[in-house]
Design a protein around this motif. Structure first.
Motif, mmCIF file in Angstrom:
data_model
loop_
_atom_site.group_PDB
_atom_site.id
_atom_site.type_symbol
_atom_site.label_atom_id
_atom_site.label_comp_id
_atom_site.label_asym_id
_atom_site.label_seq_id
_atom_site.Cartn_x
_atom_site.Cartn_y
_atom_site.Cartn_z
ATOM 1 N N LEU A 81 73.606 53.031 82.317
ATOM 2 C CA LEU A 81 72.856 54.279 82.367
ATOM 3 C C LEU A 81 71.373 54.023 82.207
ATOM 4 O O LEU A 81 70.961 52.950 81.787
ATOM 5 C CB LEU A 81 73.346 55.263 81.313
ATOM 6 C CG LEU A 81 73.072 54.954 79.841
ATOM 7 C CD1 LEU A 81 73.031 56.255 79.056
ATOM 8 C CD2 LEU A 81 74.149 54.068 79.260
ATOM 9 N N LEU A 106 77.948 61.815 75.653
ATOM 10 C CA LEU A 106 77.536 62.464 76.898
ATOM 11 C C LEU A 106 78.257 63.800 77.066
ATOM 12 O O LEU A 106 77.644 64.797 77.464
ATOM 13 C CB LEU A 106 77.790 61.544 78.091
ATOM 14 C CG LEU A 106 76.944 60.271 78.135
ATOM 15 C CD1 LEU A 106 77.465 59.320 79.217
ATOM 16 C CD2 LEU A 106 75.471 60.587 78.345
ATOM 17 N N ILE A 142 68.541 61.467 81.961
ATOM 18 C CA ILE A 142 69.750 60.714 81.628
ATOM 19 C C ILE A 142 70.514 60.532 82.935
ATOM 20 O O ILE A 142 71.010 61.500 83.513
ATOM 21 C CB ILE A 142 70.628 61.432 80.590
ATOM 22 C CG1 ILE A 142 69.847 61.710 79.304
ATOM 23 C CG2 ILE A 142 71.889 60.606 80.299
ATOM 24 C CD1 ILE A 142 70.605 62.545 78.283
ATOM 25 N N VAL A 169 70.574 53.089 89.584
ATOM 26 C CA VAL A 169 70.475 53.926 88.380
ATOM 27 C C VAL A 169 69.035 53.946 87.864
ATOM 28 O O VAL A 169 68.541 54.972 87.407
ATOM 29 C CB VAL A 169 71.500 53.502 87.306
ATOM 30 C CG1 VAL A 169 71.111 52.241 86.585
ATOM 31 C CG2 VAL A 169 71.751 54.624 86.320
ATOM 32 N N VAL A 209 73.058 65.675 82.370
ATOM 33 C CA VAL A 209 73.417 64.279 82.620
ATOM 34 C C VAL A 209 73.707 64.157 84.111
ATOM 35 O O VAL A 209 74.608 64.806 84.630
ATOM 36 C CB VAL A 209 74.635 63.858 81.775
ATOM 37 C CG1 VAL A 209 75.000 62.406 82.059
ATOM 38 C CG2 VAL A 209 74.348 64.068 80.278
ATOM 39 N N TYR A 226 78.237 55.687 88.162
ATOM 40 C CA TYR A 226 79.690 55.818 88.246
ATOM 41 C C TYR A 226 80.185 55.267 89.566
ATOM 42 O O TYR A 226 79.444 55.153 90.532
ATOM 43 C CB TYR A 226 80.127 57.274 88.051
ATOM 44 C CG TYR A 226 80.006 58.155 89.270
ATOM 45 C CD1 TYR A 226 81.124 58.453 90.043
ATOM 46 C CD2 TYR A 226 78.781 58.688 89.653
ATOM 47 C CE1 TYR A 226 81.017 59.268 91.171
ATOM 48 C CE2 TYR A 226 78.668 59.501 90.776
ATOM 49 C CZ TYR A 226 79.794 59.781 91.527
ATOM 50 O OH TYR A 226 79.686 60.579 92.642
ATOM 51 N N VAL A 232 73.606 58.412 84.795
ATOM 52 C CA VAL A 232 74.821 57.667 84.508
ATOM 53 C C VAL A 232 75.389 57.098 85.807
ATOM 54 O O VAL A 232 75.645 57.844 86.749
ATOM 55 C CB VAL A 232 75.853 58.591 83.823
ATOM 56 C CG1 VAL A 232 77.198 57.925 83.709
ATOM 57 C CG2 VAL A 232 75.341 59.026 82.460
ATOM 58 N N TYR A 287 82.779 56.085 84.849
ATOM 59 C CA TYR A 287 81.523 55.635 84.266
ATOM 60 C C TYR A 287 81.593 54.120 84.109
ATOM 61 O O TYR A 287 82.585 53.589 83.615
ATOM 62 C CB TYR A 287 81.342 56.340 82.931
ATOM 63 C CG TYR A 287 80.251 55.816 82.049
ATOM 64 C CD1 TYR A 287 78.946 55.698 82.513
ATOM 65 C CD2 TYR A 287 80.513 55.471 80.734
ATOM 66 C CE1 TYR A 287 77.937 55.234 81.686
ATOM 67 C CE2 TYR A 287 79.516 55.023 79.898
ATOM 68 C CZ TYR A 287 78.232 54.897 80.377
ATOM 69 O OH TYR A 287 77.248 54.438 79.550
#
Length: 169
Positions: free
Chosen positions: A96, A125, A41, A34, A136, A45, A43, A92
């Motif tokens: 982040l 988000l 941004i 990440v 995002v 997952y 994220v 998620y």
């Protein structure tokens, strides 16, 4: 969550920052993945989320949130109640990365939150995505990782902690 994040505004304006929820454990590889994203941004997952949720819940959809990807790898939907497994392409992690531009988009959205509106990260988000205030980007990350929300998560997550201990040894 969002208000706690805002307390770190000075750091978030200063440079790229990796943010991690306090109730998860993740692998160093997940943090590196990440952090390496060039997105404002990013994220993290887990596309293999269902195994963990099946270990934690009799019906994984009772806790899972929607997570759908756009063809370009950005997130199209996050944080809502799924109607079926098809609404969940991953989960998620609570990990982040924000660049100063990413934080600026979030900071600009905060005053627009209505009183009583959800102030958790996935709701924020989702708001950024649906209002097109920011893009995002999703980053599929390697495991192991685990979330600890309830006492039974301690027992179910112990093998992940042991695996992470071995990785860090």
């Amino acid at each position: 969550m969002v208000d706690s994040l805002a307390c770190a505004a000075d750091w978030l304006r200063a440079g790229p920052t990796v943010v991690c929820y306090g109730d998860i454990v993740v692998s160093p590889a997940a943090v590196r993945a990440v952090a390496a994203s060039p997105a404002a941004i990013a994220v993290a997952y887990d596309p293999q989320w269902l195994g963990q949720w099946a270990d934690r819940f009799a019906d994984p959809l009772t806790d899972a949130e929607t997570f759908r990807l756009a063809p370009d790898g950005t997130i199209a939907d996050i944080g809502n109640t799924p109607h079926s497994i098809d609404d969940v392409a991953g989960q998620y992690l609570g990990l982040l990365k924000l660049t100063p531009d990413g934080w600026a988009a979030i900071a600009a959205a905060l005053p627009e939150l209505a009183p009583g509106e959800r102030r958790d990260m996935t709701a924020l988000l989702y708001r950024l995505i649906t209002t097109q205030a920011a893009t995002v980007t999703a980053v599929a990350v390697p495991g192991p990782w685990w979330e600890f929300d309830a006492p039974h998560d301690l027992t179910a997550g112990r093998p992940v902690i042991e695996q992470l201990d071995r990785l860090l040894a």
